[in-house]
Design a protein around this motif. Structure first.
Motif, PDB file in Angstrom:
ATOM      1  N   SER A 303      31.450  64.426  30.193  1.00 36.73           N
ATOM      2  CA  SER A 303      32.088  65.480  29.393  1.00 36.73           C
ATOM      3  C   SER A 303      33.561  65.212  29.103  1.00 36.73           C
ATOM      4  CB  SER A 303      31.951  66.826  30.112  1.00 36.73           C
ATOM      5  OG  SER A 303      32.510  66.760  31.410  1.00 36.73           O
ATOM      6  N   LEU A 304      34.011  63.996  29.370  1.00 35.25           N
ATOM      7  CA  LEU A 304      35.391  63.575  29.089  1.00 35.25           C
ATOM      8  C   LEU A 304      36.422  64.442  29.817  1.00 35.25           C
ATOM      9  CD1 LEU A 304      35.061  62.969  25.211  1.00 35.25           C
ATOM     10  CD2 LEU A 304      34.671  61.359  27.083  1.00 35.25           C
ATOM     11  N   GLN A 305      36.152  64.763  31.084  1.00 37.42           N
ATOM     12  CA  GLN A 305      37.050  65.600  31.874  1.00 37.42           C
ATOM     13  C   GLN A 305      37.641  64.855  33.062  1.00 37.42           C
ATOM     14  OE1 GLN A 305      34.823  69.066  33.039  1.00 37.42           O
ATOM     15  NE2 GLN A 305      34.609  69.833  30.952  1.00 37.42           N
ATOM     16  N   ILE A 306      37.636  63.527  32.991  1.00 37.56           N
ATOM     17  CA  ILE A 306      38.105  62.742  34.146  1.00 37.56           C
ATOM     18  C   ILE A 306      39.562  63.010  34.447  1.00 37.56           C
ATOM     19  CG2 ILE A 306      38.421  60.400  35.019  1.00 37.56           C
ATOM     20  CD1 ILE A 306      36.086  59.536  33.332  1.00 37.56           C
ATOM     21  N   ASP A 307      40.384  63.133  33.393  1.00 38.42           N
ATOM     22  CA  ASP A 307      41.818  63.272  33.605  1.00 38.42           C
ATOM     23  C   ASP A 307      42.282  64.724  33.603  1.00 38.42           C
ATOM     24  OD1 ASP A 307      41.130  63.529  30.957  1.00 38.42           O
ATOM     25  OD2 ASP A 307      42.964  62.605  30.178  1.00 38.42           O
ATOM     26  N   ARG A 308      41.350  65.680  33.786  1.00 42.53           N
ATOM     27  CA  ARG A 308      41.739  67.079  33.870  1.00 42.53           C
ATOM     28  C   ARG A 308      42.158  67.438  35.291  1.00 42.53           C
ATOM     29  NH1 ARG A 308      37.574  70.932  30.740  1.00 42.53           N
ATOM     30  NH2 ARG A 308      38.959  72.420  31.782  1.00 42.53           N
ATOM     31  N   VAL A 309      43.026  68.419  35.391  1.00 39.64           N
ATOM     32  CA  VAL A 309      43.558  68.818  36.689  1.00 39.64           C
ATOM     33  C   VAL A 309      42.437  69.289  37.611  1.00 39.64           C
ATOM     34  CG1 VAL A 309      45.084  70.446  37.861  1.00 39.64           C
ATOM     35  CG2 VAL A 309      45.784  69.414  35.706  1.00 39.64           C
ATOM     36  N   GLU A 310      41.445  69.994  37.049  1.00 43.70           N
ATOM     37  CA  GLU A 310      40.334  70.500  37.860  1.00 43.70           C
ATOM     38  C   GLU A 310      39.595  69.371  38.571  1.00 43.70           C
ATOM     39  OE1 GLU A 310      40.934  71.244  34.795  1.00 43.70           O
ATOM     40  OE2 GLU A 310      41.134  73.420  34.594  1.00 43.70           O
ATOM     41  N   ASN A 311      39.478  68.242  37.894  1.00 39.32           N
ATOM     42  CA  ASN A 311      38.776  67.105  38.483  1.00 39.32           C
ATOM     43  C   ASN A 311      39.555  66.525  39.658  1.00 39.32           C
ATOM     44  OD1 ASN A 311      36.512  65.295  38.445  1.00 39.32           O
ATOM     45  ND2 ASN A 311      37.882  63.724  37.624  1.00 39.32           N
ATOM     46  N   PHE A 312      40.877  66.450  39.532  1.00 42.37           N
ATOM     47  CA  PHE A 312      41.698  65.934  40.624  1.00 42.37           C
ATOM     48  C   PHE A 312      41.724  66.900  41.805  1.00 42.37           C
ATOM     49  CE2 PHE A 312      43.709  63.866  36.848  1.00 42.37           C
ATOM     50  CZ  PHE A 312      43.310  62.582  37.151  1.00 42.37           C
ATOM     51  N   ILE A 313      41.721  68.208  41.528  1.00 46.91           N
ATOM     52  CA  ILE A 313      41.648  69.191  42.611  1.00 46.91           C
ATOM     53  C   ILE A 313      40.338  69.044  43.367  1.00 46.91           C
ATOM     54  CG2 ILE A 313      41.490  71.660  43.124  1.00 46.91           C
ATOM     55  CD1 ILE A 313      43.387  72.186  40.810  1.00 46.91           C
ATOM     56  N   CYS A 314      39.239  68.850  42.620  1.00 45.24           N
ATOM     57  CA  CYS A 314      37.934  68.678  43.261  1.00 45.24           C
ATOM     58  C   CYS A 314      37.890  67.396  44.087  1.00 45.24           C
ATOM     59  CB  CYS A 314      36.832  68.668  42.200  1.00 45.24           C
ATOM     60  SG  CYS A 314      35.166  68.556  42.872  1.00 45.24           S
ATOM     61  N   PHE A 315      38.463  66.316  43.583  1.00 46.10           N
ATOM     62  CA  PHE A 315      38.497  65.059  44.331  1.00 46.10           C
ATOM     63  C   PHE A 315      39.286  65.221  45.624  1.00 46.10           C
ATOM     64  CE2 PHE A 315      40.382  60.709  44.952  1.00 46.10           C
ATOM     65  CZ  PHE A 315      39.198  60.108  45.356  1.00 46.10           C
ATOM     66  N   PHE A 316      40.405  65.935  45.542  1.00 44.30           N
ATOM     67  CA  PHE A 316      41.194  66.224  46.751  1.00 44.30           C
ATOM     68  C   PHE A 316      40.362  67.039  47.741  1.00 44.30           C
ATOM     69  CE2 PHE A 316      44.079  68.913  49.190  1.00 44.30           C
ATOM     70  CZ  PHE A 316      45.012  68.003  49.654  1.00 44.30           C
ATOM     71  N   ILE A 356      45.119  53.452  32.895  1.00 43.87           N
ATOM     72  CA  ILE A 356      46.059  53.139  33.978  1.00 43.87           C
ATOM     73  C   ILE A 356      46.615  54.424  34.580  1.00 43.87           C
ATOM     74  CG2 ILE A 356      48.293  52.090  34.504  1.00 43.87           C
ATOM     75  CD1 ILE A 356      47.660  49.955  32.426  1.00 43.87           C
ATOM     76  N   LYS A 357      46.910  55.411  33.734  1.00 44.53           N
ATOM     77  CA  LYS A 357      47.419  56.689  34.225  1.00 44.53           C
ATOM     78  C   LYS A 357      46.374  57.402  35.093  1.00 44.53           C
ATOM     79  CE  LYS A 357      50.698  57.601  30.460  1.00 44.53           C
ATOM     80  NZ  LYS A 357      51.039  58.509  29.340  1.00 44.53           N
ATOM     81  N   ILE A 358      45.103  57.322  34.676  1.00 46.14           N
ATOM     82  CA  ILE A 358      44.032  57.969  35.444  1.00 46.14           C
ATOM     83  C   ILE A 358      43.906  57.316  36.818  1.00 46.14           C
ATOM     84  CG2 ILE A 358      41.539  58.334  35.551  1.00 46.14           C
ATOM     85  CD1 ILE A 358      41.572  58.669  32.521  1.00 46.14           C
ATOM     86  N   ILE A 359      43.928  55.988  36.847  1.00 42.30           N
ATOM     87  CA  ILE A 359      43.855  55.266  38.124  1.00 42.30           C
ATOM     88  C   ILE A 359      45.036  55.644  39.014  1.00 42.30           C
ATOM     89  CG2 ILE A 359      43.916  52.989  39.206  1.00 42.30           C
ATOM     90  CD1 ILE A 359      42.469  51.895  36.744  1.00 42.30           C
ATOM     91  N   PHE A 360      46.210  55.740  38.421  1.00 45.11           N
ATOM     92  CA  PHE A 360      47.412  56.116  39.177  1.00 45.11           C
ATOM     93  C   PHE A 360      47.268  57.530  39.743  1.00 45.11           C
ATOM     94  CE2 PHE A 360      51.549  58.256  39.238  1.00 45.11           C
ATOM     95  CZ  PHE A 360      52.228  57.456  40.146  1.00 45.11           C
ATOM     96  N   LYS A 361      46.710  58.458  38.961  1.00 41.55           N
ATOM     97  CA  LYS A 361      46.543  59.840  39.418  1.00 41.55           C
ATOM     98  C   LYS A 361      45.557  59.930  40.580  1.00 41.55           C
ATOM     99  CE  LYS A 361      47.705  62.018  34.984  1.00 41.55           C
ATOM    100  NZ  LYS A 361      47.190  62.807  33.830  1.00 41.55           N
ATOM    101  N   PHE A 362      44.437  59.199  40.489  1.00 45.35           N
ATOM    102  CA  PHE A 362      43.469  59.213  41.582  1.00 45.35           C
ATOM    103  C   PHE A 362      44.085  58.612  42.849  1.00 45.35           C
ATOM    104  CE2 PHE A 362      39.984  59.791  38.435  1.00 45.35           C
ATOM    105  CZ  PHE A 362      39.321  60.809  39.086  1.00 45.35           C
ATOM    106  N   SER A 363      44.864  57.553  42.681  1.00 45.47           N
ATOM    107  CA  SER A 363      45.531  56.948  43.841  1.00 45.47           C
ATOM    108  C   SER A 363      46.532  57.919  44.450  1.00 45.47           C
ATOM    109  CB  SER A 363      46.251  55.659  43.411  1.00 45.47           C
ATOM    110  OG  SER A 363      45.343  54.733  42.845  1.00 45.47           O
ATOM    111  N   ALA A 364      47.224  58.669  43.586  1.00 47.95           N
ATOM    112  CA  ALA A 364      48.192  59.655  44.081  1.00 47.95           C
ATOM    113  C   ALA A 364      47.490  60.771  44.853  1.00 47.95           C
ATOM    114  CB  ALA A 364      48.976  60.243  42.905  1.00 47.95           C
ATOM    115  N   VAL A 365      46.299  61.170  44.385  1.00 52.11           N
ATOM    116  CA  VAL A 365      45.539  62.206  45.090  1.00 52.11           C
ATOM    117  C   VAL A 365      45.145  61.715  46.481  1.00 52.11           C
ATOM    118  CG1 VAL A 365      43.365  63.484  45.125  1.00 52.11           C
ATOM    119  CG2 VAL A 365      44.690  63.345  43.018  1.00 52.11           C
ATOM    120  N   MET A 366      44.682  60.468  46.598  1.00 48.29           N
ATOM    121  CA  MET A 366      44.303  59.926  47.898  1.00 48.29           C
ATOM    122  C   MET A 366      45.508  59.832  48.826  1.00 48.29           C
ATOM    123  SD  MET A 366      41.359  57.051  47.169  1.00 48.29           S
ATOM    124  CE  MET A 366      42.239  56.158  45.884  1.00 48.29           C
ATOM    125  N   ILE A 367      46.651  59.402  48.291  1.00 49.71           N
ATOM    126  CA  ILE A 367      47.863  59.315  49.106  1.00 49.71           C
ATOM    127  C   ILE A 367      48.310  60.705  49.550  1.00 49.71           C
ATOM    128  CG2 ILE A 367      50.315  58.692  49.065  1.00 49.71           C
ATOM    129  CD1 ILE A 367      49.572  56.425  47.143  1.00 49.71           C
TER     130      ILE A 367
END
Length: 631
Positions: A303-316, A356-367
């Motif tokens: 659904s093209l929602q990889i870079d949405r804030v909701e997705n990063f919150i869920c990953f966290f 690259i920004k998406i990869i950076f955001k996921f890495s930031a969430v893990m950190i």
């Protein structure tokens, strides 16, 4: 408790707790996302959302995303003892937590509150089939538990695996403050003998926390643990077989029979019952998280929602949940999430800079998640069991089962065994050729297909069958397969279930071109396999544990401390006295209760005002002796 009372109590208890846990996670998730979006809009200085656009905005978040995020507050509360270094009543703290979250809904405008569907009424209406099949599984589980019960004994659904009795100690830590345990032979040491010490020294806090929410109101009875098992099994069944309920097998004369076989095969999936009777509650919980994670990541990518804030919150949230009950599983969940995103990633819709920004955001969430735990819950990461699991240089014992890549590298290859049993031949003759055949067919379809989503699904299937093939090859070569078994049940099994239904539908299409005799032969094999499933489930009988009869309560009211001593001539992994101690400690909070697993450890208890010794009831097989307590 007679069979009829137990049957209805377990059935309705399992169904109700499944609904309550889902409702809590759904409500929490909706509230978190509402305020997260409110903060984001305020930060971006955007205009407030009107009532007309509200429906579209809050219905675009998937159910797995909401549930995983909503479970995060519960996970954080479960590991709060690690930060506070003391234990508390889990039910009371959960009520307080939910009261705070519910009160925040008062700050949401009433017109927006209706569209949020906080109570999940719309979700229930749209998933009545899911609700029905979850209740159906609970019915079969209750029947199995009732049928396999051994008369005159407590209704413990447990085998010889000692994990159940380790959970009893952790349940005690979150429901009592007057219970201690002595004489246990654990694989690593704990800092003290109180129930809280055993919780603080174990990483499996979240799974223990969920169980304690049921154990406390039902006063530590074996029924409460059985309801917890039913709740876990029902949720796992839904997560594994959700798509199986919606499939239609029309176009053949035996479609009703085929659908019945399909559902019966799923209802009697032995792996679920085995996890429950073996008290592998953390593995069952991890399976649930894996299934939801796979669905959440796939939906977000498509659904093209990889870079949405909701997705990063869920990953966290996913990382927090896993860290709250087994930090050593983190590499697997990260690998699973990353592989799913990579397979379903719509590369045509994103340029290189955005990727690259998406990869950076996921890495930031893990950190950020790592820093969150390192600063607030360092003791959870510093546990001996966790450190040993994650240490690449430390030799792993058989009891430490990390699901990380370097664990398997420490195993030593062995030559082909001289004694080749039935399983070895099945592996070589059937499993590996089957894996190669299916992988080749998937690859052929992948090359021919032009639909982008179908190609992604085929690529996911190819990755799954490749993982299975690698597992089979490793199973032959490695000397110790305990870790491989853990990987099989925690990762390979859910992937196999997800891929099995498409394979069945593909086989059905091919069989329609065959003769009636050939189709009937396959149908007979399917029926035979389903019967084998039922047989394996019925064969998973609980192991005899013991019984507790309290006929004279006046003795407990006349003393200040009580000591419960286990039986000597019983199975080495049976500690029924711990459940007796839990029941007395919950029902009589004014007493100081000490549980001694072995009679020779009785001298470790300084004050022994009232001592209850377990009475060994012999059986023809010594290891099936039971331990009875009476007062």
């Amino acid at each position: 408790m007679n069979d009829i009372t137990f049957f209805f109590s377990l059935f309705f208890g399992s169904c109700i707790t499944i609904y309550l846990l889902w409702l809590i996670c759904h409500y929490n998730g909706k509230i978190i996302f509402y305020f997260a979006r409110t903060v984001i809009r305020s930060f971006r200085s955007a205009q407030s959302i009107s009532q007309d656009t509200n429906e579209a905005i809050y219905d675009d978040i998937s159910i797995p995303t909401i549930c995983l995020t909503g479970a995060m507050p519960l996970a954080i509360v479960s590991i709060a003892p690690a930060a506070l270094n003391f234990c508390f009543n889990s039910l009371l703290v959960t009520i307080l937590l939910e009261a705070v979250i519910i009160s925040t809904a008062l700050f949401i405008p009433s017109n927006l509150r209706k569209n949020l569907d906080l109570l999940g009424i719309k979700v229930i209406r749209n998933n009545l089939s899911l609700l029905f099949h979850a209740s159906l599984w609970c019915l079969f589980f209750t029947l199995w538990a009732t049928i396999t019960h051994q008369q005159s004994l407590d209704r413990m659904i447990s085998n010889t695996n000692p994990d159940m009795w380790a959970y009893v100690r952790r349940f005690a830590a979150m429901t009592t403050d007057n219970l201690s345990f002595y004489g246990g032979s654990d694989s690593f040491s704990f800092d003290g003998n109180s129930a809280c010490a055993f919780l603080l020294g174990s990483p499996k806090k979240f799974s223990s926390f969920l169980g304690s929410l049921i154990v406390y109101p039902l006063r530590g009875s074996s029924l409460s643990i059985a309801i917890f098992q039913g709740m876990l099994g029902g949720i796992l069944f839904i997560c594994l077989f959700k798509e199986w309920f919606e499939v239609r097998l029309s176009g053949t004369n035996n479609s009703w029979l085929s659908k019945s076989i399909l559902l019966t095969w799923a209802l009697f999936a032995p792996a679920i019952y085995w996890l429950l009777v073996s008290a592998y509650f953390s593995n069952a919980l991890f399976l649930i998280i894996v299934c939801l994670t796979l669905r959440q990541a796939r939906t977000a990518a498509i659904s093209l929602q990889i870079d949405r804030v909701e997705n990063f919150i869920c990953f966290f949230s996913i990382l927090v949940i896993v860290l709250a009950f087994y930090p050593a599983f983190i590499p697997v969940i990260v690998f699973t999430y990353g592989a799913t995103i990579l397979i379903y990633f719509p590369r045509k819709n994103y340029d290189k800079d955005i990727i690259i920004k998406i990869i950076f955001k996921f890495s930031a969430v893990m950190i950020a998640c790592g820093a969150f735990f390192y600063l607030l819950f360092p003791s959870q990461l510093g546990l001996y069991e966790v450190q040993k699991s994650l240490n690449i240089l430390d030799r792993h014992g058989s009891n430490f089962v990390p699901l990380n890549p370097w664990s398997l590298l420490q195993e030593k290859p062995k030559p082909m065994p001289l004694t080749r049993d039935f399983g070895w031949y099945i592996n070589i003759i059937i499993s590996l050729p089957f894996c190669f055949f299916v992988g080749r067919k998937i690859w052929q379809q992948y090359q021919k297909n032009t639909n982008s989503l179908m190609k992604q699904n085929l690529l996911a299937a190819l990755a799954g069958i490749g993982l299975y093939g690698g597992y089979l090859l490793a199973f032959i070569a490695l000397d110790h397969t305990y870790r491989l078994m853990k990987i099989a049940i925690s990762l390979v099994y859910p992937l196999a279930i997800f891929g099995l239904l498409p394979f069945i539908l593909w086989s059905k299409q091919k069989l329609s071109l065959k003769s009636a005799a050939f189709r009937n032969g396959v149908l007979i094999l399917a029926i035979a396999h389903t019967i084998f499933h039922i047989y394996k489930v019925l064969d998973l009988r609980p192991y005899p544990a013991g019984n507790f009869i309290l006929s004279d309560k006046s003795q407990l009211e006349a003393v200040e401390n009580i000591t419960i001593v286990g039986c000597k001539d019983v199975h080495a992994s049976q500690f029924y006295q711990r459940l007796v101690g839990l029941q007395i400690a919950i029902n009589y909070p004014q007493l100081q209760v000490s549980v001694v697993d072995k009679p020779q450890a009785l001298n470790q208890v300084t004050t022994k005002e009232l001592v209850i010794y377990g009475e060994t009831v012999p059986d023809k097989i010594v290891q099936r002796n039971t331990c009875h307590f009476s007062l």
